[in-house]
Design an enzyme around this catalytic site. Sequence first.
Site, short mmCIF file in Angstrom:
data_model
loop_
_atom_site.label_atom_id
_atom_site.label_comp_id
_atom_site.label_asym_id
_atom_site.label_seq_id
_atom_site.Cartn_x
_atom_site.Cartn_y
_atom_site.Cartn_z
NE ARG A 140 -3.78 -0.45 0.27
CZ ARG A 140 -4.93 -0.56 0.94
NH1 ARG A 140 -5.20 -1.64 1.58
NH2 ARG A 140 -5.81 0.40 0.92
NE ARG A 194 -6.67 6.18 3.05
CZ ARG A 194 -7.47 5.42 3.78
NH1 ARG A 194 -8.59 5.92 4.22
NH2 ARG A 194 -7.13 4.19 4.07
O1 CP3 Z 1 -0.06 1.15 -3.21
C1 CP3 Z 1 -0.60 0.05 -3.38
O2 CP3 Z 1 -0.38 -0.93 -2.65
C2 CP3 Z 1 -1.49 -0.15 -4.58
C3 CP3 Z 1 -2.87 0.09 -4.38
C4 CP3 Z 1 -3.76 -0.82 -3.52
C5 CP3 Z 1 -4.97 -0.33 -2.95
N1 CP3 Z 1 -5.64 -1.38 -2.39
C6 CP3 Z 1 -5.40 1.08 -3.01
C7 CP3 Z 1 -6.42 1.58 -2.07
C8 CP3 Z 1 -3.69 -2.19 -3.22
C9 CP3 Z 1 -2.59 -3.20 -3.54
C10 CP3 Z 1 -4.88 -2.53 -2.51
C11 CP3 Z 1 -5.20 -3.90 -2.06
C12 CP3 Z 1 -6.37 -4.12 -1.19
N2 CP3 Z 1 -7.59 -3.47 -1.20
C13 CP3 Z 1 -6.44 -5.16 -0.22
C14 CP3 Z 1 -5.35 -6.17 0.05
C15 CP3 Z 1 -4.22 -5.59 0.85
C16 CP3 Z 1 -4.55 -5.23 2.26
O3 CP3 Z 1 -4.40 -4.03 2.59
O4 CP3 Z 1 -4.94 -6.11 3.02
C17 CP3 Z 1 -7.70 -5.07 0.39
C18 CP3 Z 1 -8.23 -5.96 1.49
C19 CP3 Z 1 -8.43 -4.01 -0.25
C20 CP3 Z 1 -9.83 -3.56 0.02
C21 CP3 Z 1 -9.90 -2.14 0.43
N3 CP3 Z 1 -9.71 -1.05 -0.42
C22 CP3 Z 1 -10.15 -1.60 1.72
C23 CP3 Z 1 -10.42 -2.44 2.96
C24 CP3 Z 1 -10.13 -0.19 1.62
C25 CP3 Z 1 -10.46 0.86 2.67
C26 CP3 Z 1 -9.52 1.03 3.76
C27 CP3 Z 1 -8.05 1.15 3.35
O5 CP3 Z 1 -7.33 0.16 3.62
O6 CP3 Z 1 -7.64 2.14 2.78
C28 CP3 Z 1 -9.80 0.13 0.28
C29 CP3 Z 1 -9.64 1.48 -0.28
C30 CP3 Z 1 -8.31 1.80 -0.86
N4 CP3 Z 1 -7.58 0.97 -1.66
C31 CP3 Z 1 -7.60 3.03 -0.72
C32 CP3 Z 1 -6.42 2.90 -1.48
C33 CP3 Z 1 -5.37 3.94 -1.72
C34 CP3 Z 1 -8.06 4.27 0.04
C35 CP3 Z 1 -9.00 5.04 -0.83
C36 CP3 Z 1 -8.93 6.53 -0.64
O7 CP3 Z 1 -8.13 7.19 -1.33
O8 CP3 Z 1 -9.72 7.04 0.16
#
Ligand code: CP3
Length: 345
Positions: A25, A29
């Site tokens: 990630r 943010r």
């Molecule tokens: O930088 C990176 O790693 C690439 C982008 C990436 C995102 N999500 C962007 C994102 C990756 C690889 C993911 C994977 C992801 N998404 C997983 C597996 C990895 C982990 O963290 O366990 C999971 C379970 C998700 C599902 C998800 N997406 C959740 C639970 C959330 C909300 C809470 C959070 O963790 O941020 C998201 C939203 C999300 N995905 C954001 C980002 C940058 C935040 C969105 C925003 O800008 O408000």
Amino acid sequence: MTSEYNFIKACWCQPVDQVPVWLMRQAGRYLPQYKAVRAQGGGTFLDLCKDPARAAEVTIQPIDILNADAAILFSDILTPIEPMGMELDFVPGPVFANPIRTADDVDALTVPEDMAQAVSYVPAIIKRLRVAFEGRVPLIGFGGAPFTLACYMVEGKGSKDFASLKQMMYSDFPLYDALMQKITEMDRRYLNMQIEAGAQTIQIFDTWGGLLSPQDFERYILPYTKKLIDGLNRDGIPIIYFVRNGGTMLELIKQSGSDVVGLDWHVNIDKARAILGADVAVQGNLDPTVLYAPDDYIEREVQRILDENGGQPGFIFNLGHGILPTVPPAKAIHMVECVHRLSQK
Ligand code: CP3
């Protein structure tokens, strides 16, 4: 298979001149630069995922800012679920308006023939990035593991224990299996499409795989992950399988056939390696909250993890899970610098 990238060499357990590092990630943010791009146009997170120019820009940010050794495609594990016929929103956690509960729901799910068309923004971002990086860093594509995708599709949102999916799994195995087969096939097409578009490594995120006991992991998760990995066009493309809270079932995780196993911080690298053997690379595993510690504490923790690895090839430094949104970017920069300096040959 040889590569000029330390990251790819490490995935193949080949020697490197310093340990490669990236952060799960790493785009997101905690970076003011990400927030600025995210705010442009006033759109949602999904709008950002679907805008190849801005998604590519935020993928590149952590390479410039942190000096990470690999980039990860900016997207989400749940974006390919939309073209299966499910309405997706982020608030900011993911929410599906119509969760999967019945045989009719599973029957209604589509497995798009052509994922490059179904989520055309994904290959568009990958192609842009390959041009932008021009050999500077390799690009990691990714997807959710079938089980973790099913967690969100059946629950409809995040949860502590994903009881709806577990209820289906334990009480109606044929329905669970039908759902998992569809997800696995979608995932296979989706990840092969990313490889075809230019992704140089694939990471499979099983964020919720550690919810199950080892015997349930073997029955309800492993067959699908293994089928997925077996179905990938992995010639020259390392596959990383990350199971959060998977440290007590590494023998099973190894059976997935991945080239690299991602570790969280509940297991020590030396103990994990003793189980996994020398032919599997490992990635991990700093507790993400250590980035709230003073700089010298972070440096000692990096050194401890490098010592546990004992200079063996096949090691990629990472956090044990995603970087937290309130971590100061300077701490992540410091961590990457420590890994490079302390591991230099
Ligand atoms: O930088 C990176 O790693 C690439 C982008 C990436 C995102 N999500 C962007 C994102 C990756 C690889 C993911 C994977 C992801 N998404 C997983 C597996 C990895 C982990 O963290 O366990 C999971 C379970 C998700 C599902 C998800 N997406 C959740 C639970 C959330 C909300 C809470 C959070 O963790 O941020 C998201 C939203 C999300 N995905 C954001 C980002 C940058 C935040 C969105 C925003 O800008 O408000």
